[in-house]
Design an enzyme around this catalytic site. Sequence first.
Site, PDB file in Angstrom:
ATOM      1  N   HIS A 150       0.842  -1.202   0.000  1.00 19.68           N
ATOM      2  CA  HIS A 150       0.000   0.000   0.000  1.00 19.68           C
ATOM      3  C   HIS A 150       0.880   1.257   0.000  1.00 19.68           C
ATOM      4  O   HIS A 150       0.743   2.129  -0.853  1.00 19.68           O
ATOM      5  CB  HIS A 150      -0.906  -0.019   1.238  1.00 19.68           C
ATOM      6  CG  HIS A 150      -1.825   1.157   1.350  1.00 19.68           C
ATOM      7  ND1 HIS A 150      -3.168   1.076   1.061  1.00 19.68           N
ATOM      8  CD2 HIS A 150      -1.605   2.459   1.711  1.00 19.68           C
ATOM      9  CE1 HIS A 150      -3.721   2.269   1.237  1.00 19.68           C
ATOM     10  NE2 HIS A 150      -2.791   3.119   1.636  1.00 19.68           N
ATOM     11  N   GLU A 151       1.800   1.331   0.972  1.00 20.40           N
ATOM     12  CA  GLU A 151       2.645   2.528   1.093  1.00 20.40           C
ATOM     13  C   GLU A 151       3.635   2.659  -0.067  1.00 20.40           C
ATOM     14  O   GLU A 151       3.929   3.757  -0.519  1.00 20.40           O
ATOM     15  CB  GLU A 151       3.387   2.520   2.436  1.00 20.40           C
ATOM     16  CG  GLU A 151       2.483   2.609   3.661  1.00 20.40           C
ATOM     17  CD  GLU A 151       1.505   3.775   3.643  1.00 20.40           C
ATOM     18  OE1 GLU A 151       1.815   4.815   3.024  1.00 20.40           O
ATOM     19  OE2 GLU A 151       0.409   3.640   4.225  1.00 20.40           O
ATOM     20  N   HIS A 154       1.879   4.339  -2.919  1.00 16.78           N
ATOM     21  CA  HIS A 154       1.934   5.808  -2.795  1.00 16.78           C
ATOM     22  C   HIS A 154       3.304   6.328  -3.230  1.00 16.78           C
ATOM     23  O   HIS A 154       3.419   7.305  -3.975  1.00 16.78           O
ATOM     24  CB  HIS A 154       1.719   6.235  -1.337  1.00 16.78           C
ATOM     25  CG  HIS A 154       0.299   6.184  -0.880  1.00 16.78           C
ATOM     26  ND1 HIS A 154      -0.747   6.747  -1.585  1.00 16.78           N
ATOM     27  CD2 HIS A 154      -0.254   5.655   0.248  1.00 16.78           C
ATOM     28  CE1 HIS A 154      -1.870   6.563  -0.919  1.00 16.78           C
ATOM     29  NE2 HIS A 154      -1.606   5.902   0.190  1.00 16.78           N
ATOM     30  N   HIS A 157       3.999   6.099  -6.928  1.00 15.50           N
ATOM     31  CA  HIS A 157       3.177   7.149  -7.548  1.00 15.50           C
ATOM     32  C   HIS A 157       3.932   8.491  -7.450  1.00 15.50           C
ATOM     33  O   HIS A 157       4.080   9.221  -8.439  1.00 15.50           O
ATOM     34  CB  HIS A 157       1.837   7.230  -6.805  1.00 15.50           C
ATOM     35  CG  HIS A 157       0.798   8.061  -7.483  1.00 15.50           C
ATOM     36  ND1 HIS A 157      -0.436   8.309  -6.921  1.00 15.50           N
ATOM     37  CD2 HIS A 157       0.796   8.736  -8.662  1.00 15.50           C
ATOM     38  CE1 HIS A 157      -1.142   9.076  -7.739  1.00 15.50           C
ATOM     39  NE2 HIS A 157      -0.407   9.359  -8.785  1.00 15.50           N
TER      40      HIS A 157
END
Length: 358
Positions: A150-151, A154, A157
Site C-alpha cells: 500500500h505505502e 503511494h 506514484h
Amino acid sequence: KVFNFGAKVRHYNSALEASLKPNDIPLEVYTNAIATIDKNLSSLHRYVALKKRLLGVDEMHMYDLYVPVIEVPKERVEFDKAVEMAVEGLQPLGKEYLDIFQGGINDGWIDKYINKGKRGGAYSWGGYDTKPYVLLNYNYELNDVSTLVHEMGHSIHSYYSRKEQSYYYAGYTLFCAEVASTTNEALLIHHLINKETDKKKKLYLINQELEQIRTTVFRQLMFAEFELYTHESFEKGIPLTAEDYNAKWHELNVKYFGPDMVVDNDIDIEWARIPHFYSDFYVYQYATGYAAASAFAKSILNNEPNAVEKYVGFLKSGGSDYPIEILKKAGVDMTTSKPLEATIDRFNELLDMLEKEI
C-alpha cells in the site's frame, strides 16, 4: 452550517458543488456513486446473512461484524519474506515497476521498525527532490505485507510524478492518491487467494478482501449519503437536532445492512464519533479510489491491451490535469458507474467463493 455559509458567500449552488468544483469533479460522480451502491445493497445483505451463518449466532448485531469469522494461527512473516511476497503479487505490473519497487527497498526508502517516539501507523512522505520515504511500523504479520505494498504504491506514484512532472504539477489530488496504493493491495490479495491451497487460510483471505470492500466502499458511501442529507437539510432551511441525526443514522444502517442485522439503538449516535464529517465531502473519495483501483486491477489481471502502460501513465501524470481527466486518459471513467460496478462484481465473486468453500 459553516460549509453551507462558505458555499453561499462564494456563490456556489450548494456545499457539495463548493467542495467538488475546485477539482472539476462533476456532482454526478458523488450522486451516481450513492445511487449505484443503493441499487446493489442486496450484495451487502447477502454478506451479512453469510457472516451470521458462519458465526452461528441467532441474532446478528453490528458489533458481530468485527468478530473474525475464520481464525488462523498467526504466522510470523520476516521483512525479506514480505518483500518476496509483494514482488510476487505485483508481477502483473511488469519489470519496470518491479525494478523501481526493488530499487526502493535496496536504496533506503523504508524505515521499517517500530521505534521509541515514532509515530504509529504507516505513511509515505518526501519532497520533490528527495526520495519518497515510507515509514512503517513492521510487526511481522500478514497484514503488514499489505501495508508494505500500500505505502510503496503511494511512494512509486510520487516517484513517477516527481520524475515526469515539473515541481508545480508533481503533487496529486486526494481523489487520485488512494488509487495507486489500493491497486497494489488488490493485486496482492488476488495473488494470495489464488495460490493458497490451505482451505482455512483461503477462507481467511477471501473474508479479508470482503471486509475491505465492505468498510471502504459500502460503509463510506453510507457515510456519504448521510453527509449529503445533513448539508441538503440545512440548504432547505431545515435545522437538525441530535435526534434527527440519530434517526437518519439508524434508518441508513437498517437500509444498508438489511433484514439479518439487528440495528441496536446504541448505534444511532455513531455519526458523532466520525471525524471525517468535519472535512466536507471527504469520505466518498475512499469509495471512488477503491473503485478506480478495482477497475485498474481488473484490466491488468485480464491482460487487456496496454493496461499496464495506461496505469503507469496515470502514475506519471501527478497533478497535470484534473483527477477525472487523468483517470479517463488511463481508461477509467469515474463519471460512469462502471468502476464501482467492477468492485461490486468482485464482492459478489468473493461471496460465491466463500459460499463454495464453506
